[in-house]
Write a protein that holds these residues in place. Structure first.
Motif, mmCIF file in Angstrom:
data_model
loop_
_atom_site.group_PDB
_atom_site.id
_atom_site.type_symbol
_atom_site.label_atom_id
_atom_site.label_comp_id
_atom_site.label_asym_id
_atom_site.label_seq_id
_atom_site.Cartn_x
_atom_site.Cartn_y
_atom_site.Cartn_z
ATOM 1 N N GLU A 105 0.835 -1.212 0.000
ATOM 2 C CA GLU A 105 0.000 0.000 0.000
ATOM 3 C C GLU A 105 0.868 1.259 0.000
ATOM 4 N N ALA A 106 1.934 1.225 0.788
ATOM 5 C CA ALA A 106 2.844 2.374 0.809
ATOM 6 C C ALA A 106 3.503 2.572 -0.554
ATOM 7 N N LYS A 107 3.822 1.465 -1.220
ATOM 8 C CA LYS A 107 4.506 1.553 -2.511
ATOM 9 C C LYS A 107 3.617 2.167 -3.580
ATOM 10 N N TYR A 108 2.379 1.657 -3.704
ATOM 11 C CA TYR A 108 1.551 2.218 -4.775
ATOM 12 C C TYR A 108 0.998 3.597 -4.388
ATOM 13 N N SER A 109 1.002 3.946 -3.109
ATOM 14 C CA SER A 109 0.642 5.318 -2.722
ATOM 15 C C SER A 109 1.703 6.305 -3.205
ATOM 16 N N GLU A 110 2.973 5.900 -3.136
ATOM 17 C CA GLU A 110 4.049 6.749 -3.663
ATOM 18 C C GLU A 110 3.886 6.958 -5.162
ATOM 19 N N LYS A 111 3.554 5.900 -5.871
ATOM 20 C CA LYS A 111 3.381 6.010 -7.321
ATOM 21 C C LYS A 111 2.202 6.911 -7.668
ATOM 22 N N MET A 112 1.107 6.777 -6.927
ATOM 23 C CA MET A 112 -0.065 7.612 -7.205
ATOM 24 C C MET A 112 0.192 9.076 -6.877
ATOM 25 N N ARG A 113 1.058 9.330 -5.910
ATOM 26 C CA ARG A 113 1.396 10.720 -5.587
ATOM 27 C C ARG A 113 2.131 11.376 -6.749
ATOM 28 N N ASP A 114 2.937 10.607 -7.477
ATOM 29 C CA ASP A 114 3.658 11.154 -8.631
ATOM 30 C C ASP A 114 2.731 11.390 -9.819
ATOM 31 N N LYS A 115 1.700 10.528 -9.979
ATOM 32 C CA LYS A 115 0.766 10.653 -11.102
ATOM 33 C C LYS A 115 -0.661 10.559 -10.576
ATOM 34 N N PRO A 116 -1.127 11.599 -9.906
ATOM 35 C CA PRO A 116 -2.455 11.522 -9.262
ATOM 36 C C PRO A 116 -3.598 11.371 -10.245
ATOM 37 N N GLU A 117 -3.417 11.822 -11.496
ATOM 38 C CA GLU A 117 -4.517 11.720 -12.457
ATOM 39 C C GLU A 117 -4.829 10.270 -12.824
ATOM 40 N N HIS A 118 -3.867 9.359 -12.617
ATOM 41 C CA HIS A 118 -4.093 7.935 -12.920
ATOM 42 C C HIS A 118 -4.297 7.103 -11.647
ATOM 43 N N GLY A 119 -4.379 7.774 -10.497
ATOM 44 C CA GLY A 119 -4.571 7.064 -9.242
ATOM 45 C C GLY A 119 -5.870 6.280 -9.156
ATOM 46 N N PRO A 120 -7.023 6.854 -9.566
ATOM 47 C CA PRO A 120 -8.274 6.083 -9.493
ATOM 48 C C PRO A 120 -8.238 4.792 -10.304
ATOM 49 N N ALA A 121 -7.594 4.828 -11.461
ATOM 50 C CA ALA A 121 -7.506 3.606 -12.274
ATOM 51 C C ALA A 121 -6.675 2.544 -11.571
ATOM 52 N N LEU A 122 -5.595 2.957 -10.914
ATOM 53 C CA LEU A 122 -4.767 1.992 -10.187
ATOM 54 C C LEU A 122 -5.523 1.418 -8.993
ATOM 55 N N MET A 123 -6.276 2.242 -8.273
ATOM 56 C CA MET A 123 -7.068 1.747 -7.153
ATOM 57 C C MET A 123 -8.143 0.773 -7.621
#
Length: 273
Positions: free
Chosen positions: A210-228
């Protein structure tokens, strides 16, 4: 109509959309309005690039070559995996598949359901069984401590990968001990210790991923919902499959065999590490 303009004689045609002027050559073969439309259309076709021309009746709805894609590629594009892989990398998607979909979604549901039946095989009373299950579930309450230790005490410069590796190896050994060692050779206390170790593996993998993909979503927040969506959809499907098959497995082989069956899905997280 023939008139003299600034650049010489010209012929005027009255059309339904307005007035069109063409140079007058004095020849009786000067094109009429219908021929003029054909000349204009052919000239536009010559100047228009092939990829910009309007589709014809014979133009296929599916572009040529798209039918050569494999079924896996089509499903990946449909699910948005190609776009996620482009933005976050395929390695993160594979790790999330192993840690969230397989381990937390499938294995966690599969093993947690077996705990009650496992203690029942040792003739443990209901009250004592509740105590044992709560003790085995303590690692989920220790997640803040796990996160603090992994941040403060990195191993070889890494604060996630080594902890995931150690916890997974310990969980695999504990699950194999429950599933492979005969019941008369392993005590209830040892069972509780093994279950605690397995739950620690689940908690460590869940927290650090969870910590790892939270870091990735912080870098590209516009694609965060798709990753979740990718994470939770796979987690839900894994839990559903485990719930669907756990009943027949418990009926046919008892509460120890599911621990052996989960050894392979658990170990897959070690591959992308």
């Amino acid at each position: 109509l023939v008139s003299v303009g600034l650049f010489g004689p010209r012929t005027t045609y009255a059309t339904g959309t307005g007035t069109t002027f063409l140079p007058f050559s004095g020849d009786s073969s000067t094109p009429g309005p219908g021929a003029m439309g054909n000349l204009t259309s052919s000239k536009l076709d010559e100047e228009t690039p092939p990829d910009k021309k309007a589709p014809l009746e014979t133009t296929p709805l599916v572009p040529w070559g798209s039918e050569k894609k494999s079924l896996l590629e089509r499903l990946g594009a449909l699910a948005g995996l190609e776009d996620l892989s482009h933005h976050f990398g395929y390695k993160l998607l594979v790790m999330l598949f192993c840690a969230q979909h397989l381990m937390k979604g499938f294995c966690y549901t599969f093993i947690t359901t077996c705990q009650t039946y496992l203690f029942a095989a040792y003739n443990v009373s209901a009250s004592q069984m509740g105590i044992y299950i709560e003790v085995a579930s303590l690692p989920w309450s220790m997640k803040p401590v796990i996160g603090l230790v992994s941040d403060v005490l990195p191993i070889c410069g890494y604060n996630k990968g080594p902890y995931i590796f150690i916890a997974t190896i310990a969980g695999i050994v504990a699950s194999g001990a429950i599933g492979l060692i005969p019941q008369e050779w392993i005590s209830v206390t040892s069972i509780v210790l093994c279950l605690f170790t397995i739950q620690m593996m689940f908690a460590v993998n869940d927290l650090l991923m969870e910590a790892k993909y939270s870091e990735k979503m912080r870098d590209k927040p516009e694609h965060g919902p798709a990753l979740m969506t990718y994470v939770w959809f796979g987690l839900t499907v894994g839990g559903f499959v485990a719930t669907l098959f756990i009943g027949p497995f418990l009926t046919a082989w008892g509460p120890k065999v599911p621990f052996t069956m989960c050894l392979l899905p658990m170990s897959l997280i070690l591959v992308p590490l």
